[in-house]
Scaffold this active site. Sequence first.
Site, PDB file in Angstrom:
ATOM      1  N   LYS A 150       0.860  -1.203   0.000  1.00  0.00           N
ATOM      2  CA  LYS A 150       0.000   0.000   0.000  1.00  0.00           C
ATOM      3  C   LYS A 150       0.881   1.233   0.000  1.00  0.00           C
ATOM      4  CE  LYS A 150      -2.703   1.618   3.675  1.00  0.00           C
ATOM      5  NZ  LYS A 150      -3.963   1.630   4.414  1.00  0.00           N
TER       6      LYS A 150
HETATM    7  C1  R5P Z   1      -3.583   4.627   8.537  1.00  0.00           C
HETATM    8  O1  R5P Z   1      -2.494   4.638   9.009  1.00  0.00           O
HETATM    9  C2  R5P Z   1      -4.040   3.466   7.913  1.00  0.00           C
HETATM   10  O2  R5P Z   1      -3.027   2.661   7.453  1.00  0.00           O
HETATM   11  C3  R5P Z   1      -5.076   3.643   6.839  1.00  0.00           C
HETATM   12  O3  R5P Z   1      -5.483   2.350   6.577  1.00  0.00           O
HETATM   13  C4  R5P Z   1      -4.596   4.289   5.564  1.00  0.00           C
HETATM   14  O4  R5P Z   1      -3.968   5.512   5.784  1.00  0.00           O
HETATM   15  C5  R5P Z   1      -5.735   4.439   4.565  1.00  0.00           C
HETATM   16  O5  R5P Z   1      -6.683   5.302   5.023  1.00  0.00           O
HETATM   17  P1  R5P Z   1      -6.903   6.720   4.359  1.00  0.00           P
HETATM   18  O6  R5P Z   1      -7.557   6.456   3.041  1.00  0.00           O
HETATM   19  O7  R5P Z   1      -7.799   7.428   5.302  1.00  0.00           O
HETATM   20  O8  R5P Z   1      -5.566   7.360   4.196  1.00  0.00           O
END
Ligand code: R5P
Length: 294
Positions: free
Chosen positions: A203
């Site tokens: 990710k």
């Molecule tokens: C936050 O640290 C998490 O890993 C979230 O899963 C990630 O940032 C994705 O969430 P967002 O779309 O709100 O950035």
Amino acid sequence: MADLDGLKEGKDFGIGIPVKSEKFFLKGSQALDWGMQHRLSQIFNPKSGNTVMLAFDHGYFQGPATGLERLDLTISSLVPYADVLMATRGALRSSITPANHKAVCLRCSGGQSILKELSNEAVAVEIDDAVRINASAMATQIYIGSEYEHQSINNLIKLIDTGYKFGIPVLGVTGVGSDMDRTAKYFSLACRIAAELGAHFVKTYFVEKDFEHVTASCPVPIVIAGGKKIPELDALQMAHKAIDQGASGVDMGRNIFQSDSPIAMIKAVRAVVHENETAEKAYEMYNTLKNELN
Ligand code: R5P
């Protein structure tokens, strides 16, 4: 006792027909064991090759962020529209019904807060519990260039090794500290490190310039985080550009659960990710659904 009456002998052996052998659909995953591939197929839709992961794991270091104050009230209604629930074990057990057919990507790191250095994480879940909760994948963050870079990479290595023992894939999350450089060069470095160490998917964040370099140089699928809340059309455009430039889906949180109409938004995101809908068409869809739902 087994019923042995009326047994029919096999007679159609397909002599002369070559044995069917299908190539596994996911980038960089052909050499994995059946169980790993099966779990990855629960995460990535074999038809589109992509995934809509709903991220609501933010509380593990941010506490009750906007939209996540009451997971039972805000997230439960979104679950039917997600392919994957990206969450902590605490959130799942306390607030989400297990009576759903959604894959779980279990947040397996923690140990810090927004009040201190973000990269100071530990592996926060034993593999036994990941199995108990029926995780299709486990996730941990690496903070390249941060104070605890080595420790966070070590967490990823440990999780991958334990994941292999039980056939559970690992998502390497490229975390960014507040002072980190958000460029394709930085994310290419972070994603490649995660993949080379064995992460089964990665990710990262979308960047306007040279995002294709990030996806092309990462030998396993990439999903993008949504990042901070931006207008719905902008978020849909970001998702579309990311898919167009080689991402295999989104792991999106705030741009869905902080939207004016979260259900309409997740459905619009699905159209972009799975049906290659344009951002503009998906935004029209968002507005129509929003009006209907209100
Ligand atoms: C936050 O640290 C998490 O890993 C979230 O899963 C990630 O940032 C994705 O969430 P967002 O779309 O709100 O950035």
